[in-house]
Write a protein that holds these residues in place. Sequence first.
Motif, PDB file in Angstrom:
ATOM      1  N   GLY A   1       7.035  -5.614 -14.807  1.00 51.32           N
ATOM      2  CA  GLY A   1       6.607  -5.092 -13.508  1.00 51.32           C
ATOM      3  C   GLY A   1       6.367  -3.592 -13.490  1.00 51.32           C
ATOM      4  O   GLY A   1       5.919  -3.046 -12.488  1.00 51.32           O
TER       5      GLY A   1
ATOM      6  N   ILE B   1      10.959 -15.472 -10.975  1.00 48.32           N
ATOM      7  CA  ILE B   1      10.628 -14.338 -10.083  1.00 48.32           C
ATOM      8  C   ILE B   1      11.883 -13.889  -9.321  1.00 48.32           C
ATOM      9  O   ILE B   1      12.141 -12.689  -9.179  1.00 48.32           O
ATOM     10  CB  ILE B   1       9.470 -14.713  -9.120  1.00 48.32           C
TER      11      ILE B   1
ATOM     12  N   HIS C   1       4.804  -9.098  -9.830  1.00 51.79           N
ATOM     13  CA  HIS C   1       5.526  -9.952 -10.786  1.00 51.79           C
ATOM     14  C   HIS C   1       4.686 -10.301 -12.011  1.00 51.79           C
ATOM     15  O   HIS C   1       5.208 -10.759 -13.017  1.00 51.79           O
ATOM     16  CB  HIS C   1       6.065 -11.218 -10.111  1.00 51.79           C
TER      17      HIS C   1
ATOM     18  N   CYS D   1       6.922  -5.530  -5.488  1.00 56.45           N
ATOM     19  CA  CYS D   1       6.674  -5.379  -6.917  1.00 56.45           C
ATOM     20  C   CYS D   1       5.550  -6.330  -7.330  1.00 56.45           C
ATOM     21  O   CYS D   1       5.203  -7.245  -6.588  1.00 56.45           O
ATOM     22  CB  CYS D   1       7.942  -5.699  -7.709  1.00 56.45           C
TER      23      CYS D   1
ATOM     24  N   ALA E   1       7.538 -10.117  -3.934  1.00 54.50           N
ATOM     25  CA  ALA E   1       6.852 -10.034  -5.232  1.00 54.50           C
ATOM     26  C   ALA E   1       5.425 -10.548  -5.079  1.00 54.50           C
ATOM     27  O   ALA E   1       5.203 -11.642  -4.547  1.00 54.50           O
ATOM     28  CB  ALA E   1       7.606 -10.868  -6.265  1.00 54.50           C
TER      29      ALA E   1
ATOM     30  N   THR F   1      14.167 -12.170 -12.026  1.00 57.91           N
ATOM     31  CA  THR F   1      13.638 -10.942 -12.622  1.00 57.91           C
ATOM     32  C   THR F   1      13.521  -9.814 -11.610  1.00 57.91           C
ATOM     33  O   THR F   1      13.768  -8.649 -11.934  1.00 57.91           O
ATOM     34  CB  THR F   1      12.259 -11.212 -13.269  1.00 57.91           C
ATOM     35  N   PHE F   2      13.136 -10.143 -10.375  1.00 62.97           N
ATOM     36  CA  PHE F   2      12.846  -9.087  -9.396  1.00 62.97           C
ATOM     37  C   PHE F   2      13.740  -9.133  -8.146  1.00 62.97           C
ATOM     38  O   PHE F   2      13.615  -8.266  -7.285  1.00 62.97           O
ATOM     39  CB  PHE F   2      11.369  -9.154  -8.974  1.00 62.97           C
TER      40      PHE F   2
ATOM     41  N   ALA G   1      13.466 -11.128  -5.766  1.00 62.60           N
ATOM     42  CA  ALA G   1      12.545 -11.290  -4.627  1.00 62.60           C
ATOM     43  C   ALA G   1      12.986 -12.407  -3.688  1.00 62.60           C
ATOM     44  O   ALA G   1      13.618 -13.375  -4.103  1.00 62.60           O
ATOM     45  CB  ALA G   1      11.138 -11.583  -5.151  1.00 62.60           C
TER      46      ALA G   1
ATOM     47  N   VAL H   1       8.445   0.015 -10.755  1.00 61.31           N
ATOM     48  CA  VAL H   1       8.500  -1.447 -10.582  1.00 61.31           C
ATOM     49  C   VAL H   1       8.429  -1.785  -9.086  1.00 61.31           C
ATOM     50  O   VAL H   1       7.684  -2.658  -8.673  1.00 61.31           O
ATOM     51  CB  VAL H   1       9.793  -2.038 -11.189  1.00 61.31           C
ATOM     52  N   PHE H   2       9.210  -1.043  -8.286  1.00 62.01           N
ATOM     53  CA  PHE H   2       9.277  -1.324  -6.847  1.00 62.01           C
ATOM     54  C   PHE H   2       8.683  -0.184  -6.030  1.00 62.01           C
ATOM     55  O   PHE H   2       8.913   0.986  -6.344  1.00 62.01           O
ATOM     56  CB  PHE H   2      10.732  -1.522  -6.410  1.00 62.01           C
TER      57      PHE H   2
END
Length: 236
Positions: free
Chosen positions: A114, A165, A102, A100, A150, A168-169, A171, A121-122
């Motif tokens: 993202g 990070i 970031h 993704c 990310a 949120t993701f 990662a 996003v991904f």
Amino acid sequence: MKIGIIGAMVEEITPLLEFFKNAHLNIQTQTIGGNVYHCIHIKQDSVYIAYSKIGKVHSALVATMMISYFGCEKILFSGVAGGLRKDLQVGDLLIATKLCQHDVDISAFGHPLGFIPESAVFIESDAELNSIARSVAGSIGKELKEGVVASGDQFINDDSKKQWIIQTFGACAVEMEGASVAVVCAAFGVPFCIFRSISDSADTNADISFDEFLESASKVSAKFCIEFIKKLGVGI
Ligand code: ADE
């Protein structure tokens, strides 16, 4: 088969080029758009190697060239990353299961962080190449971690940004090129696999750690990349 191998920095591709030089294979070079492409022809196969320069724009440019100019059918990325998990220490190796960006934020229009409309996003890396990577790791006895990577146009050396990070993701590692290579490969329908070895922990010490371990971590990733292309059937 035509395989493209991208690194971001010269240190990330130097061990790859040294391997091919030591194997007495002829390496031709072509400079296009500010990047040097090293072309190695091995019987019916060709391997193209280039470092893009740092960041998402440069790596997207090189991935696009590898695919649309050189005709690469598989794209590999070999390089280093900042580890975001305790089990990812300097020198550890991982593959990105999905990637993704970031630093993409159009949340002002109600979009998730993202997310870019008509994209996602991904972006998932190729399941088949990832499973080959696992089997390569098994056969050479190298531990291979995996997770969300990310990417963003920022070197992360800040604990709160690092935590953000992760939260949120989800990662496990941060770097500056993988997601853009993923976007290009997905757009062209070209399978890709991202190898990264850990150079730092994306914390306040990251810049020092990065400088210290860039070369050794690059070698870990490049060594694995060589084993990987052997497994793909490239006769080296
Ligand atoms: N590549 C290696 N370490 C990194 C970090 N901490 N941030 C961004 N990219 C990286």
